[in-house]
Write an enzyme that holds these catalytic residues in place. Structure first.
Site, PDB file in Angstrom:
ATOM      1  N   GLU A  35       0.239   3.613   1.559  1.00 18.40           N
ATOM      2  CA  GLU A  35       0.394   3.826   3.166  1.00 18.40           C
ATOM      3  C   GLU A  35       1.663   3.891   3.700  1.00 18.40           C
ATOM      4  OE1 GLU A  35      -3.070   6.141   4.487  1.00 18.40           O
ATOM      5  OE2 GLU A  35      -1.812   5.317   6.065  1.00 18.40           O
ATOM      6  N   TYR A  62      -1.832   0.495  10.668  1.00 19.62           N
ATOM      7  CA  TYR A  62      -1.927  -0.256   9.320  1.00 19.62           C
ATOM      8  C   TYR A  62      -0.772  -0.002   8.595  1.00 19.62           C
ATOM      9  CZ  TYR A  62      -3.741  -0.730   4.669  1.00 19.62           C
ATOM     10  OH  TYR A  62      -3.914  -1.217   3.199  1.00 19.62           O
ATOM     11  N   ARG A  86     -16.396   6.932  -0.598  1.00 24.93           N
ATOM     12  CA  ARG A  86     -17.635   6.180  -0.664  1.00 24.93           C
ATOM     13  C   ARG A  86     -18.697   7.044   0.411  1.00 24.93           C
ATOM     14  NH1 ARG A  86     -20.477   1.446  -1.197  1.00 24.93           N
ATOM     15  NH2 ARG A  86     -22.388   2.222  -1.717  1.00 24.93           N
ATOM     16  N   SER A  94       0.712  -1.451   0.117  1.00 20.26           N
ATOM     17  CA  SER A  94      -0.198   0.136   0.202  1.00 20.26           C
ATOM     18  C   SER A  94       0.658   1.265  -0.106  1.00 20.26           C
ATOM     19  CB  SER A  94      -0.941  -0.023   1.237  1.00 20.26           C
ATOM     20  OG  SER A  94      -1.570   1.290   1.378  1.00 20.26           O
TER      21      SER A  94
END
Ligand code: NAP
Ligand code: G4F
Length: 337
Positions: free
Chosen positions: A125, A147, A189, A123
């Site tokens: 991230e 994460y 979203r 990712s």
């Protein structure tokens, strides 16, 4: 016919990847964890085309069993605790799933099915507090959340198994990718569903966090093609997958509200609950290696992505029998419902 094992098949990417692999003629085996309710909404349309098998990232032998039973040629590890805010509240669980889960699966492959090609969902991230822009495969990592830290572990253990045991194992360093199937808690979203709820009079406000954060947002349907391409090369390597454009959360709000004829400033409020203990301010990928070596490029640009997501959420409320009370729903959306 090749067999692909997809962990995280019930997630956003698992559903698009499975559709894509089926279109290429693969047998798709989806790994899902046992739950007391059905988490298969994103793959219900594929239920008679894929094999579903229960296993869990926490349980190494459950994955050994799947590898022995289905003998996959390719394994796509998409399963993870993937929501950054949850990782601050559940850091140990996030590490178990998102970091150690990768080692459990790699160990299972090494002992049971070493010829299988392995894809790890790394990712952007991992770049976190970025040391350079744009970010490439050579940019150092500085993760800003449990994460992100767990993904760095998953990334390096994949490199380590490639180098130690000669496995065909590689990582896609994917920047944010979205779709109408994105979870409602992620910012894109949340905004597109929020826009629809406001247009239909179900909400009056949309409480948000940091509107100045910037992301390189692409379309999930484009990004799963890159995952497959990475496993078809002569040698396993890691690739950045991104659009090469960055936009702020504020810009996403502007475009999304504009799609239904509304001004985001009339509805978006700031709620400190949605700020994070440490923020990733800017992500911008440089996908040159993927373009040149894989021949991959994204097809859906930023405005089209926003419109696709708003339109899908608006259509969902129309189909549920709701009537819009604010703004102006585009004719093309009304005519499709
Ligand atoms: P997602 O929608 O959150 O899906 C995650 C999947 O992992 C779900 O199928 C979930 O199952 C499964 N899972 C979670 N814990 C598990 C466990 N202990 N055992 C088995 N399965 C488990 O995520 P996504 O957006 O599709 O992302 C796919 C992968 O790419 C993730 O690893 C994510 O971290 C990574 N990634 C995503 C992006 C992005 O922008 N989307 C960017 C870079 C990397 P349930 O349905 O049962 O919860
Ligand atoms: O949509 P987000 O929650 O995604 P984030 O944190 O970038 O992580 C996603 O992309 C990663 C790739 O870079 C994946 F690895 C990861 O699994 C996940 O798919 O938040 C995006 C930005 C953040 O800066 C956040 O602070 O939006 C900002 N934001 C502002 N208001 C908000 C909100 N995010 C959320 N979820 N909710 C808000 O109200």
């Amino acid at each position: 016919m090749k067999t692909a094992l997809v962990t995280g098949i019930t997630g956003q990417d698992g559903s698009y990847l499975s559709e894509y692999l089926l279109s290429l003629g693969y047998r798709v085996v989806g790994m899902l964890r046992r739950t007391s309710t059905q988490p298969t909404a994103r793959i219900d349309h594929l239920r008679d085309k894929v094999d579903l098998a229960h296993a869990d990232l926490l349980d190494q032998f459950s994955m050994v069993r799947l590898l022995e039973e289905y003998e996959p040629d390719e394994v796509y590890n998409l399963a993870a605790q993937s929501f950054v805010p949850t990782s601050f509240y559940e850091p140990v669980l996030t590490a178990e799933f998102t970091a150690l889960g990768v080692t459990r699966l790699l160990e299972a492959i090494r002992h049971t099915r070493p010829q299988a090609r392995f894809y790890q969902a790394s990712s952007s991230e991992m770049f976190g507090k970025v040391v350079e822009s744009p970010q490439t495969e050579a940019t150092p990592f500085h993760p800003r959340s449990p994460y992100g830290v767990a993904k760095v572990y998953g990334h390096w253990i994949t490199v380590n198994y490639r180098e130690s045991y000669d496995l065909y194992a590689c990582s896609g360093i994917l920047f944010n990718h979205e779709s109408p199937r994105r979870g409602l808690e992620f910012v894109t979203r949340k905004i597109t569903d929020g826009v629809a709820r406001i247009a239909f009079g179900l909400d009056d406000k949309l409480p948000m966090g940091n509107l100045d954060a910037r992301r390189d947002w692409g379309y999930a349907g484009d990004y799963v093609r890159a995952m497959h391409m990475m496993l078809q090369q002569e040698h396993p390597e890691d690739y950045v997958v991104a659009t090469g454009e960055t936009h702020s959360v504020r810009e996403f709000c502007q475009h999304a509200f504009h799609r239904v004829g509304l001004d985001y400033e009339d509805f978006v409020t700031i709620d400190p609950r949605f700020y994070r203990p440490a923020e990733v301010d800017l992500l911008l990928g440089k996908p040159d290696k993927a373009r040149q070596e894989l021949g991959w490029k994204p097809e859906v640009d930023f405005p089209s992505l926003v419109e696709m997501m708003v339109d899908a959420d608006v259509q969902r409320y129309l189909k549920a029998g709701r009537s819009p009370v604010r703004g102006e729903i585009p004719e093309v959306v009304l005519s499709q419902s």
